[in-house]
Design an enzyme around this catalytic site. Sequence first.
Site, PDB file in Angstrom:
ATOM      1  N   GLY A  46       0.833  -1.187   0.000  1.00 11.05           N
ATOM      2  CA  GLY A  46       0.000   0.000   0.000  1.00 11.05           C
ATOM      3  C   GLY A  46       0.867   1.235   0.000  1.00 11.05           C
ATOM      4  O   GLY A  46       2.043   1.192   0.399  1.00 11.05           O
ATOM      5  N   GLN A  51       2.647   9.982   1.480  1.00  6.89           N
ATOM      6  CA  GLN A  51       3.954   9.328   1.479  1.00  6.89           C
ATOM      7  C   GLN A  51       4.810   9.739   0.281  1.00  6.89           C
ATOM      8  O   GLN A  51       6.026   9.602   0.321  1.00  6.89           O
ATOM      9  CB  GLN A  51       3.795   7.809   1.502  1.00  6.89           C
ATOM     10  CG  GLN A  51       3.232   7.293   2.808  1.00  6.89           C
ATOM     11  CD  GLN A  51       3.125   5.793   2.782  1.00  6.89           C
ATOM     12  OE1 GLN A  51       2.135   5.246   2.305  1.00  6.89           O
ATOM     13  NE2 GLN A  51       4.156   5.127   3.293  1.00  6.89           N
ATOM     14  N   CYS A  99       6.396  -0.069   7.294  1.00  7.39           N
ATOM     15  CA  CYS A  99       5.888   1.106   6.590  1.00  7.39           C
ATOM     16  C   CYS A  99       6.982   1.647   5.680  1.00  7.39           C
ATOM     17  O   CYS A  99       8.139   1.764   6.092  1.00  7.39           O
ATOM     18  CB  CYS A  99       5.467   2.178   7.594  1.00  7.39           C
ATOM     19  SG  CYS A  99       4.826   3.682   6.826  1.00  7.39           S
ATOM     20  N   LEU A 100       6.606   1.980   4.457  1.00  6.25           N
ATOM     21  CA  LEU A 100       7.570   2.529   3.506  1.00  6.25           C
ATOM     22  C   LEU A 100       8.080   3.894   3.954  1.00  6.25           C
ATOM     23  O   LEU A 100       9.134   4.335   3.487  1.00  6.25           O
ATOM     24  CB  LEU A 100       6.943   2.613   2.111  1.00  6.25           C
ATOM     25  CG  LEU A 100       6.538   1.272   1.507  1.00  6.25           C
ATOM     26  CD1 LEU A 100       5.831   1.481   0.167  1.00  6.25           C
ATOM     27  CD2 LEU A 100       7.734   0.350   1.354  1.00  6.25           C
ATOM     28  N   HIS A 141      -3.920   0.828   7.926  1.00  7.10           N
ATOM     29  CA  HIS A 141      -2.597   1.445   7.861  1.00  7.10           C
ATOM     30  C   HIS A 141      -2.597   2.623   6.886  1.00  7.10           C
ATOM     31  O   HIS A 141      -2.143   3.721   7.216  1.00  7.10           O
ATOM     32  CB  HIS A 141      -1.576   0.377   7.432  1.00  7.10           C
ATOM     33  CG  HIS A 141      -0.180   0.878   7.340  1.00  7.10           C
ATOM     34  ND1 HIS A 141       0.786   0.508   8.231  1.00  7.10           N
ATOM     35  CD2 HIS A 141       0.428   1.708   6.450  1.00  7.10           C
ATOM     36  CE1 HIS A 141       1.934   1.095   7.906  1.00  7.10           C
ATOM     37  NE2 HIS A 141       1.729   1.827   6.815  1.00  7.10           N
ATOM     38  N   GLU A 142      -3.116   2.405   5.676  1.00  4.34           N
ATOM     39  CA  GLU A 142      -3.118   3.463   4.658  1.00  4.34           C
ATOM     40  C   GLU A 142      -4.076   4.590   5.027  1.00  4.34           C
ATOM     41  O   GLU A 142      -3.761   5.769   4.811  1.00  4.34           O
ATOM     42  CB  GLU A 142      -3.448   2.893   3.280  1.00  4.34           C
ATOM     43  CG  GLU A 142      -2.462   1.844   2.782  1.00  4.34           C
ATOM     44  CD  GLU A 142      -0.996   2.270   2.845  1.00  4.34           C
ATOM     45  OE1 GLU A 142      -0.692   3.465   2.646  1.00  4.34           O
ATOM     46  OE2 GLU A 142      -0.149   1.396   3.115  1.00  4.34           O
ATOM     47  N   HIS A 145      -2.507   7.070   7.282  1.00  8.01           N
ATOM     48  CA  HIS A 145      -1.644   8.046   6.602  1.00  8.01           C
ATOM     49  C   HIS A 145      -2.426   9.278   6.164  1.00  8.01           C
ATOM     50  O   HIS A 145      -1.903  10.395   6.172  1.00  8.01           O
ATOM     51  CB  HIS A 145      -0.973   7.424   5.371  1.00  8.01           C
ATOM     52  CG  HIS A 145       0.253   6.638   5.683  1.00  8.01           C
ATOM     53  ND1 HIS A 145       1.372   7.188   6.259  1.00  8.01           N
ATOM     54  CD2 HIS A 145       0.542   5.328   5.485  1.00  8.01           C
ATOM     55  CE1 HIS A 145       2.299   6.263   6.406  1.00  8.01           C
ATOM     56  NE2 HIS A 145       1.812   5.113   5.948  1.00  8.01           N
TER      57      HIS A 145
END
Length: 188
Positions: A46, A51, A99-100, A141-142, A145
């Site tokens: 994701g 991000q 997480c990226l 999670h997304e 963000h």
Amino acid sequence: MAVLPILISGDPVLHQRAAEVTEFDDDLKRLVADMNDTMHAAPGVGLAGPQVGVPLRLFVYGWSDDDEVRHEGVAINPELWISPVPTGAADEEDEAEGCLSFPGERFALRRAERAILTAVDEDGEPFEVHAEGWLARIFQHEYDHLDGVIYVDRLEYPLAKAAAKAARKNGWGAEGNSWLPGRDHLED
């Protein structure tokens, strides 16, 4: 399309609520394609607009479950409803998240087992997804963000302390830190 730089924890755009998407045009479609390319190059499951430095309420996702069923798409201006989050400590193996925007680190975090996602796609067409397990986790999670929350912000002691130590050790926590999938090597 293009692979975009991914911002690292500490950049202000990651820590503020994203704005609603209002323009459904070719620029949005290009952004969605670039975000998908970036997510796959990372690799991740994701990726949210903030991000990649775009403070808009959208995220892409792509994940295959144990039955090799592919779940992928884009969620624009999403709403998310979740089941109650279980109490107790998170399982370090089954509930570990990465997480990226906090690359190379993984910490266990309790999430709701089920979620209902409603959103529109890049053409403005509404849809709804009922998710369980890992897909529900990806959505939560997304979605976080989009509200300026990175998963490490939800950790409790002692994991919160370990995440803060990792951020200090890596020199994160300031504006402008990013990495480029395919060029920068980061360990998962």
